[in-house]
Each structure stands twice: as structure tokens, then as C-alpha cells.
Scaffold this active site. Structure first.
Site, PDB file in Angstrom:
ATOM      1  N   ASP A   1      -4.031  -9.694  17.595  1.00 59.59           N
ATOM      2  CA  ASP A   1      -2.687  -9.936  17.068  1.00 59.59           C
ATOM      3  C   ASP A   1      -1.732 -10.507  18.107  1.00 59.59           C
ATOM      4  O   ASP A   1      -0.678 -11.043  17.758  1.00 59.59           O
ATOM      5  CB  ASP A   1      -2.082  -8.621  16.541  1.00 59.59           C
ATOM      6  CG  ASP A   1      -2.675  -8.219  15.196  1.00 59.59           C
ATOM      7  OD1 ASP A   1      -3.508  -8.971  14.680  1.00 59.59           O
ATOM      8  OD2 ASP A   1      -2.288  -7.153  14.682  1.00 59.59           O
TER       9      ASP A   1
ATOM     10  N   GLU B   1       0.835  -1.219   0.000  1.00 59.11           N
ATOM     11  CA  GLU B   1       0.000   0.000   0.000  1.00 59.11           C
ATOM     12  C   GLU B   1       0.862   1.258   0.000  1.00 59.11           C
ATOM     13  O   GLU B   1       0.599   2.209  -0.736  1.00 59.11           O
ATOM     14  CB  GLU B   1      -0.876   0.025   1.258  1.00 59.11           C
ATOM     15  CG  GLU B   1      -2.060  -0.921   1.195  1.00 59.11           C
ATOM     16  CD  GLU B   1      -2.641  -1.224   2.573  1.00 59.11           C
ATOM     17  OE1 GLU B   1      -2.012  -0.880   3.595  1.00 59.11           O
ATOM     18  OE2 GLU B   1      -3.734  -1.810   2.621  1.00 59.11           O
TER      19      GLU B   1
END
Lengths: 425, 425
Positions: free
Chosen positions: A302, A173
Site C-alpha cells: 500500500d 462491510e
């Protein structure tokens, strides 16, 4: 008649896992304390847009107090937890206070890691928080200013040389968007440089970018990056980074701006739990996301290392964190009502999307594989839809619409009052 | 055949005066260098909205390079001027370089001043730049967090006590908006404080607030402030400020958050000109905005001290700065074409508006005097209309619409990675 005391659930971290668990328990007779170091929930999937000046910080963040203001069984507390004592069920805060709990959900997520090369941190910043994004935005925009002011051609070229280390979703990105900024956004604005001549390199140690996707989609992503003007280097680990550039093996590549998107490590708080961690510092939890011998202590998001039914690890993505948060709420709810708890956590994989740049993305949903413009529209719809809060969605869509018609990026504002930054070196 | 060299105009400062002068010379055969310490033009009249979390920083700023990208006779340069040598027509930059000029426009504006009490700066920050606004936003939002975490009732009350020093437009806007935040925006979000119990005081040394307006409008402004929940103290100069509160004469008032909106001083660069300055540090220019004996050196905007035909000073407001910028361009254009230069600068006073808070404002246009809701709509239309850039206008209007229906302020995001800030004291 004596009333049972209301059990106290402490949740550390207002990210996807923590927030989804909190909201799922809205109607239960439980007292929840949500602790976070920051006052906001952050929509991390769009953080790269803040770093590249497409969105402003408040567009992708919402105050936790506001999100949860009407949920009366929650108290939001701004504070930093420095240790967890699971024997006496207490968390220690940085301000010296402590907080007891009946159940605990630890969901502090991940940070970036340099794999034993912490000296690279100053010259190759990472991207995990809004502060990271604002600092990176300043660094990127100032590089073009420095290039404009620099008379020496070699030094000028080094200021116009950008490298992103790491070919995962964030790296891809960033590289794609940087190429767009150089080629389109800054056109006409400088007098002594051509921003379109900037070099944007994406450096990946492994054999391909976006390796969590099927090989054919990885290849398509690479082609789309190259079309946007990014030079993709795979199979080439970085061996050194300093303020002037980076090394691939023995070869030095001048680049005044290097961004780190390679390593992720679990939040260091996990170390205070005194339990086995995996190589990335994540907590190896049981199939119900608790610690062995501590059914009251959950880890999600996470920070949790847990496997899917197929033996593969659950990926560190937002949908997985939300599912874990809801699962923990289900277990706690079942216990509150004296009902049997649900079976082991099962990750429902609804697919995988990654954006690459202007009208370029890849999508993998079961047997469906898309790339290019169609994939990009799919990605946009999914991300805007999942943004928290009506206002954010409308503003983000509007920003995107204007950006795509005009190639402009509305948040190209340098702040952070660092004198040093304003003086060309 | 030899060509005349193109004359070089250096403009220092990309505020209203500098930017309007630059744009007015777009079609002339002149080389313009626009120097600014920051990369953006700032719409200062809405800066208090960034400080109070109603707008995000990029909403009220636009990159100078972008605004001027298509004006081919301009070079925008990011840099800090530290001295002007008018004898040899040269400006010195902080990076060690220097720049010669044929004409110079100095338009670096004003900063805040503590009138010999610089030790107050740390505890009573002012509001002139985006960095000031982001820092103030953090300070205001964290005060409520500290109050929530504080067990001692007296200390809690001190965190919920806010003071704004200075009853000019900025002070009035800040006090009115703070009262709105406390009474409406934060409702329901805390568990240990009632934000509506916060004290907001506006302290003005003179006899009335908004003293540049007719007395009857000042009085209406005061009543509107009081209706919003602000305690207005006039005729009471502040005698001391520290981190715990402020003093009115000998009386100490606890207040952990004090904001400085009282003093304005001209940018210190003026001192390097070696010419007479007025009490506020502004340059006393001739009626054509030049320095005596230096027809090539103009001063405009908040930095220039010049009188109107009626003997009153030209006020330090955005319309005056724009008019001065355009006037300087007219003089330079006339000289370029060898035509007679225009007469002395004349300030056209189109009226005076000030906003107070939610649906409250005052307007003074010739014989027209408005206050309340109608004045507020007038103020809103004027300010949004004058915002530079299509995108800003739409986003700002949208933010306002959502804010006024929901009482929410979308930019309530604390950033600035200061560990100290996160720990309740």
C-alpha cells in the site's frame, strides 16, 4: 579461501508484501531481517469482523515468528523504525539502535487519514490494527448499553444512531454488519430499547459506494445495504464531526457513534526517505519498485504508488501487495544469481470482491459479475482460503457457521479496563 | 381489585453465584435486576489459558445479556455499585443513580491482594479479569522479545527468568503452562536465545503446593511440575519484588517477569455493608447466607465466609459459588410462595481437581485419587463440559486438540497499543 559475505536484506513490515517477499526467498543464500512494530501478521480483510464481534483477535492474526520459525535465513525483530538513511544504507530504530542493509524493502502499508481534520480522530476512530478493532468493538457495544440506561428519548436516539463515513469496502462491510447486529444479534436482550430501531447511516462524499466496481454492481451493493437496513447517503461530504454527531453541509445529524472509513494515507515513515510522495503520501517508485538512483531500495504494498500497463494505479489491495512482494523477491534472486532481472512489475488483476453483510456481496471477475447470496459464498470461500494457518481457517469457518445459523456473534465481549467507559454519561 | 406489587431482587455480580441464582428464579413472579461492571460472565477456571495464549478472550466469556436474553423477569444493567445502604434498602451506583430493592444478593467475588505490599502490584500483576489476562499475555510474550534483543548475557538471563508467586491452583497452572511455552511452543522461533533455557520458578510460602489436596497428591503435583521444567520452591516467602526480580529472605533472584497468584481478598464493596468481615475481607454470613437482622440481604460466592458442617470453611471455588447461588434462589422462592425456607446452606463437595500442564493434573474425589494423564483427561472433560454456551465448548476443544498435537498456542498475539512495550529497554 575467503567466503563472500552473505548479503543482508532488511524488510520493514510483516504485512502481505513483506511476508510474501520473505517467504519467496526461503531457499536463497541471503540473510533477511524482518522488522515489525507488532509481533503478528494481520489478515486485514477480516479486521471488520473483529470490530463487529464476529471473530476474536487471534482468529485473524498469526505470530510472525511462528510463520517464519523454520525459515532459517530470517530473523524476526520486534521494533519500530523511525528513519531510513538511504545514503549510508541504514535504518534507525526507536530504541536507539540502528541496522545496516545491502537491500531494503519498505512495506509499512497505510494508516487512516482525516484530510486535515485530525481533530475528528477522537470521535470518529478508524480501523487499521487489532487495537483499533478492539476499541471499535467496545465503542459499538457500549453505545447500546448507554442507550439502554438513558432516560431522555432524544439522547437515547442519539446513542442508537450510528454513522460510517466512507463508502469503500471497509465502510460498506461495517455498515452492513452493524445493521445486522442491531436488527438480529441483539434481539430480546434489552428491556428499555429496541436495538432494531437503531439508525445506521453510510455517508459517502462521491456519487456511489464501492466506486472501484462497475456502476451496475455499485447500485446492487446499495440496494443490498438498504435491504439490510442501512440508509445510504451519497454525494454528501461530511463537514464536521464531534462527540454528539456529524454535519452534512449545515445540517447536524445526532449520532454518538461515528466510524471513519474514508481516508487512507501512507505510513509516515515514507517521509524520511526524502523522495517525491503522491497526494496520499505514497512513494512514487520506478516500474521495478525501486527508488531512482537506489536499485537496492524497494517499496511495495500500500505504500507504493505505481501504475498498471493501462495507466491506472495499482489498487491498494492484498493481492497487489502479495504480487509486489513476490516481484521484489524475484528481482533480488536474479541479482544474487547474476541473472537478468525481470521486466517491470505487472499487476495481475484476478478480480474484485466486496462483502456487504449477511449473505450479501458483489463480485467482479473479468466479464463475470455476481451479486447477492452467490457472490457472498464466493467471497467467503476466497477469504477463508487465503487466511494463513490451518487453525485459523477451521475456527473462522466454525464461527461463521454458528453465527449464520444463530445470528449470534461470539466475540461480544467488552474489555479494556477504562472506568470512564462503564459509566453512562 | 388491587394487584400485589412484584418484589424486586437486585443481584450484584454476574459470576457463578449471581448467574446461578438468577437462572434458578426464571419462572418466579419476581423482578430481577442483575448489575455487573462488565458485560460478560467469565469462566474464571480457564482464565490462565487466556493469559498464556492458549485461548482467546471470547472463548471463555459470554455476554450476560445473551445468556439471559430470554429470561423475561431479568433486566441486565451494566454499572458499578459503590455502596449499599442496608437501612433504606438501596444501592448506589458510580454514575450517581441509585436503585431500591426488596431483596439483595451481593456476589462480587474476590480480587487479588498483596497483604500490605501494594507497591508490588505494578511488577507482579495478578489474574482475575480478562483485562488482567490480556495484560499478562503481553508481558509474558514481550519478555522473550526483550531477551532476544538484549546483548548483555546477564540482562538476557533476567528476561528469561520467570517467577510465579503462590502455589495454589492458579500459580501451578501458570507455572506449568509457562514451562511448556518456553520448552515447546517457542522452539525454533528465536535466533539469539534458546527459549528452552528459560527459568520458571514457582514460589510458595507454605510447605507444599496445592495444599487443599491430600499430601500425597501435592507431592505428585510437585513431581509433575518438576518434570515439566518448573523449579518449585516451598517454605520460602517472598520478602520483596521490584522490576528486576524478587527477594527470598535476603537473597535477590533476578526475574523480569513475576506473576502474583498468592493472595485473594474479597471485593471492597463488602466494606460499605458495615458488618464484621474476616481477615480476607469476606462477609461473615449466617448459615442461611443472610446478614444478622437482615433476612433480605444475601451474600454468596467468594465474598461469603461460611463454614461447612465439619467446621471447615466452604472453599472459594466455582461449584461452591453455584451451590450458594441456587440456595439463595431456593430461600427466595420459598418466601415468595409462603412456604417454609430450607435449612442452613450445605456445601456438597464433589471433589477437587487441579491441572498442572500438558497431560498433567491431580484429581481428588472422595476416596478416588488420580494424577498424571488420566487426571488431566478428567480435568479437561469437566472443564469443557461446564463452559457456558455450545460455541465456546466446541471452539475450546478444537483449540486444545490443535494445541496438543502441534504444541502451538493460537492466541500468541500481542495487542494493547503501548508504545513503551514495543521498545526494548
Amino acid at each position: 579461501m575467503s567466503r563472500e559475505p552473505v548479503p543482508h536484506l532488511v524488510i520493514i513490515g510483516g504485512g502481505f508484501a513483506g511476508l510474501w517477499a520473505t517467504r519467496a526467498l526461503a531457499r536463497e543464500n541471503i540473510r533477511i531481517t524482518l522488522l515489525d512494530r507488532r509481533n503478528h501478521h494481520l489478515f486485514q480483510p477480516l479486521l471488520y469482523q473483529v470490530a463487529t464481534a464476529g471473530l476474536s483477535a487471534p482468529d485473524i492474526a498469526a505470530p510472525l515468528r511462528h510463520i517464519l520459525g523454520h525459515q532459517r535465513n530470517v530473523e524476526v525483530r520486534l521494533g519500530e523504525v523511525i528513519a531510513i538513511d538511504k545514503a549510508i544504507r541504514q535504518v534507525q530504530l526507536a530504541d536507539g539502535s540502528s541496522l545496516g542493509y545491502d537491500s531494503l524493502l519498505l512495506a509499512t502499508g497505510a494508516t487512516h487519514a482525516y484530510f486535515g481534520n485530525d481533530q475528528w480522530a477522537a470521535d470518529a476512530p478508524g480501523l487499521k490494527t487489532l487495537d483499533d478493532a478492539i476499541a471499535l468493538r467496545r465503542k459499538l457495544l457500549l453505545a447500546f448499553e448507554r442507550a439502554e440506561a438513558e432516560p431522555d428519548p432524544a439522547k437515547k436516539a442519539a446513542w442508537l444512531s450510528f454513522a460510517v463515513v466512507g463508502g469503500g469496502p471497509t465502510g460498506v462491510e461495517l455498515a452492513g454488519t452493524l445493521a445486522e447486529i442491531a436488527r438480529h444479534t441483539l434481539r430480546n436482550e434489552f428491556r428499555h430499547i429496541d436495538p432494531a430501531s437503531a439508525k445506521v447511516r453510510l455517508v459517502e462524499a462521491g456519487p456511489r459506494v464501492l466506486s472501484s466496481f462497475p456502476e451496475v454492481l455499485s447500485l446492487k451493493a446499495r440496494r443490498q445495504l438498504e435491504k439490510l437496513g442501512v440508509e445510504v447517503l451519497t454525494g454528501t461530504p461530511v463537514s464536521d464531526i464531534d462527540s454528539l454527531g456529524f454535519k452534512l453541509g449545515e445540517q447536524f445529524v445526532p449520532a454518538r457513534t461515528v466510524v471513519w472509513a474514508a481516508g487512507v494515507a501512507a505510513s509516515p515513515l515514507a517521509r524520511t526517505l526524502d523522495v517525491p510522495l503522491d497526494r496520499a503520501g505514497r512513494v512514487q517508485v520506478q516500474p521495478d519498485l525501486t527508488l531512482p538512483g537506489h536499485p537496492e531500495l524497494f517499496v511495495a504494498g500500500d505504500l507504493a504508488a505505481v501504475n498498471q500497463a493501462n495507466g491506472k494505479p495499482v489498487p491498494g489491495v492484498a493481492p497487489a501487495a502479495k504480487q509486489m512482494g513476490k516481484y521484489v523477491a524475484d528481482v533480488i534472486r536474479a541479482r544474487l544469481h547474476g541473472k537478468p532481472t525481470p521486466g517491470p512489475f505487472k499487476y495481475a488483476d484476478y478480480g474484485n470482491l466486496a462483502t456487504i453483510g449477511r449473505m450479501a456481496a458483489i463480485v467482479h471477475l473479468g466479464r463475470l459479475q455476481l451479486s447477492g447470496v452467490l457472490a457472498w459464498w464466493f467471497w467467503l470461500a476466497a477469504h477463508v482460503f487465503f487466511l494463513i494457518g490451518f487453525r485459523n481457517r477451521v475456527v473462522v469457518l466454525l464461527n461463521w457457521a454458528v453465527a449464520y445459523w444463530s445470528y449470534q456473534r461470539s466475540a461480544r465481549i467488552i474489555f479494556g479496563d477504562d472506568q470512564e467507559d462503564r459509566r453512562p454519561r
